[in-house]
Design a protein around this motif. Structure first.
Motif, PDB file in Angstrom:
ATOM      1  N   ALA A  85       0.839  -1.209   0.000  1.00  0.00           N
ATOM      2  CA  ALA A  85       0.000   0.000   0.000  1.00  0.00           C
ATOM      3  C   ALA A  85       0.870   1.254   0.000  1.00  0.00           C
ATOM      4  N   ARG A  86       1.985   1.221   0.731  1.00  0.00           N
ATOM      5  CA  ARG A  86       2.931   2.350   0.756  1.00  0.00           C
ATOM      6  C   ARG A  86       3.458   2.616  -0.659  1.00  0.00           C
ATOM      7  N   ARG A  87       3.866   1.541  -1.334  1.00  0.00           N
ATOM      8  CA  ARG A  87       4.374   1.663  -2.699  1.00  0.00           C
ATOM      9  C   ARG A  87       3.283   2.199  -3.626  1.00  0.00           C
ATOM     10  N   ASP A  88       2.063   1.672  -3.512  1.00  0.00           N
ATOM     11  CA  ASP A  88       0.963   2.124  -4.367  1.00  0.00           C
ATOM     12  C   ASP A  88       0.714   3.621  -4.205  1.00  0.00           C
ATOM     13  N   TYR A  89       0.831   4.098  -2.982  1.00  0.00           N
ATOM     14  CA  TYR A  89       0.612   5.527  -2.729  1.00  0.00           C
ATOM     15  C   TYR A  89       1.767   6.373  -3.268  1.00  0.00           C
ATOM     16  N   LEU A  90       3.010   5.935  -3.048  1.00  0.00           N
ATOM     17  CA  LEU A  90       4.166   6.772  -3.359  1.00  0.00           C
ATOM     18  C   LEU A  90       4.561   6.794  -4.839  1.00  0.00           C
ATOM     19  N   VAL A  91       4.288   5.728  -5.579  1.00  0.00           N
ATOM     20  CA  VAL A  91       4.712   5.659  -6.988  1.00  0.00           C
ATOM     21  C   VAL A  91       4.203   6.848  -7.823  1.00  0.00           C
ATOM     22  N   PRO A  92       2.946   7.271  -7.707  1.00  0.00           N
ATOM     23  CA  PRO A  92       2.497   8.415  -8.509  1.00  0.00           C
ATOM     24  C   PRO A  92       3.240   9.723  -8.193  1.00  0.00           C
ATOM     25  N   PHE A  93       3.940   9.752  -7.067  1.00  0.00           N
ATOM     26  CA  PHE A  93       4.671  10.952  -6.673  1.00  0.00           C
ATOM     27  C   PHE A  93       6.166  10.838  -6.951  1.00  0.00           C
ATOM     28  N   GLY A  94       6.574   9.807  -7.705  1.00  0.00           N
ATOM     29  CA  GLY A  94       7.959   9.684  -8.124  1.00  0.00           C
ATOM     30  C   GLY A  94       8.773   8.603  -7.449  1.00  0.00           C
ATOM     31  N   TYR A  95       8.168   7.837  -6.552  1.00  0.00           N
ATOM     32  CA  TYR A  95       8.898   6.757  -5.877  1.00  0.00           C
ATOM     33  C   TYR A  95       9.260   5.682  -6.887  1.00  0.00           C
ATOM     34  N   GLN A  96      10.504   5.202  -6.823  1.00  0.00           N
ATOM     35  CA  GLN A  96      10.968   4.143  -7.708  1.00  0.00           C
ATOM     36  C   GLN A  96      11.049   2.831  -6.929  1.00  0.00           C
TER      37      GLN A  96
END
Length: 84
Positions: free
Chosen positions: A50-61
């Motif tokens: 869930a953390r990854r799902d949230y952060l990816v649209p904001f540039g998380y790789q």
């Protein structure tokens, strides 16, 4: 509610007041501070997803191949996120 949905709800609640232009490092800090003390393996994995799902649209790789593939496919947990 699944563990992943519960994690997504916790993240959504924790990040609801972030400004739309909040940098990635600030988003990560807020999300990480909201992490519940789940001690079992599966809930921790659900939290990370869930953390990854949230952060990816904001540039998380994502750091793993599987995570990169899942991020590319997208998950519907944060499609209606108010900060988009």
């Amino acid at each position: 509610m699944t563990w992943r949905q519960e994690a997504a709800a916790i993240i959504a609640q924790a990040t609801r007041n972030l400004p739309a232009d909040a940098p990635l490092h600030e988003r990560k800090r807020v999300v990480d501070a909201a992490k519940p003390g789940w001690c079992m393996s599966w809930p921790q994995k659900a939290w990370q997803a869930a953390r990854r799902d949230y952060l990816v649209p904001f540039g998380y790789q994502p750091k793993t191949k599987k995570a990169k593939q899942q991020a590319a496919a997208g998950m519907p947990l944060f499609e209606d996120h108010p900060h988009d």
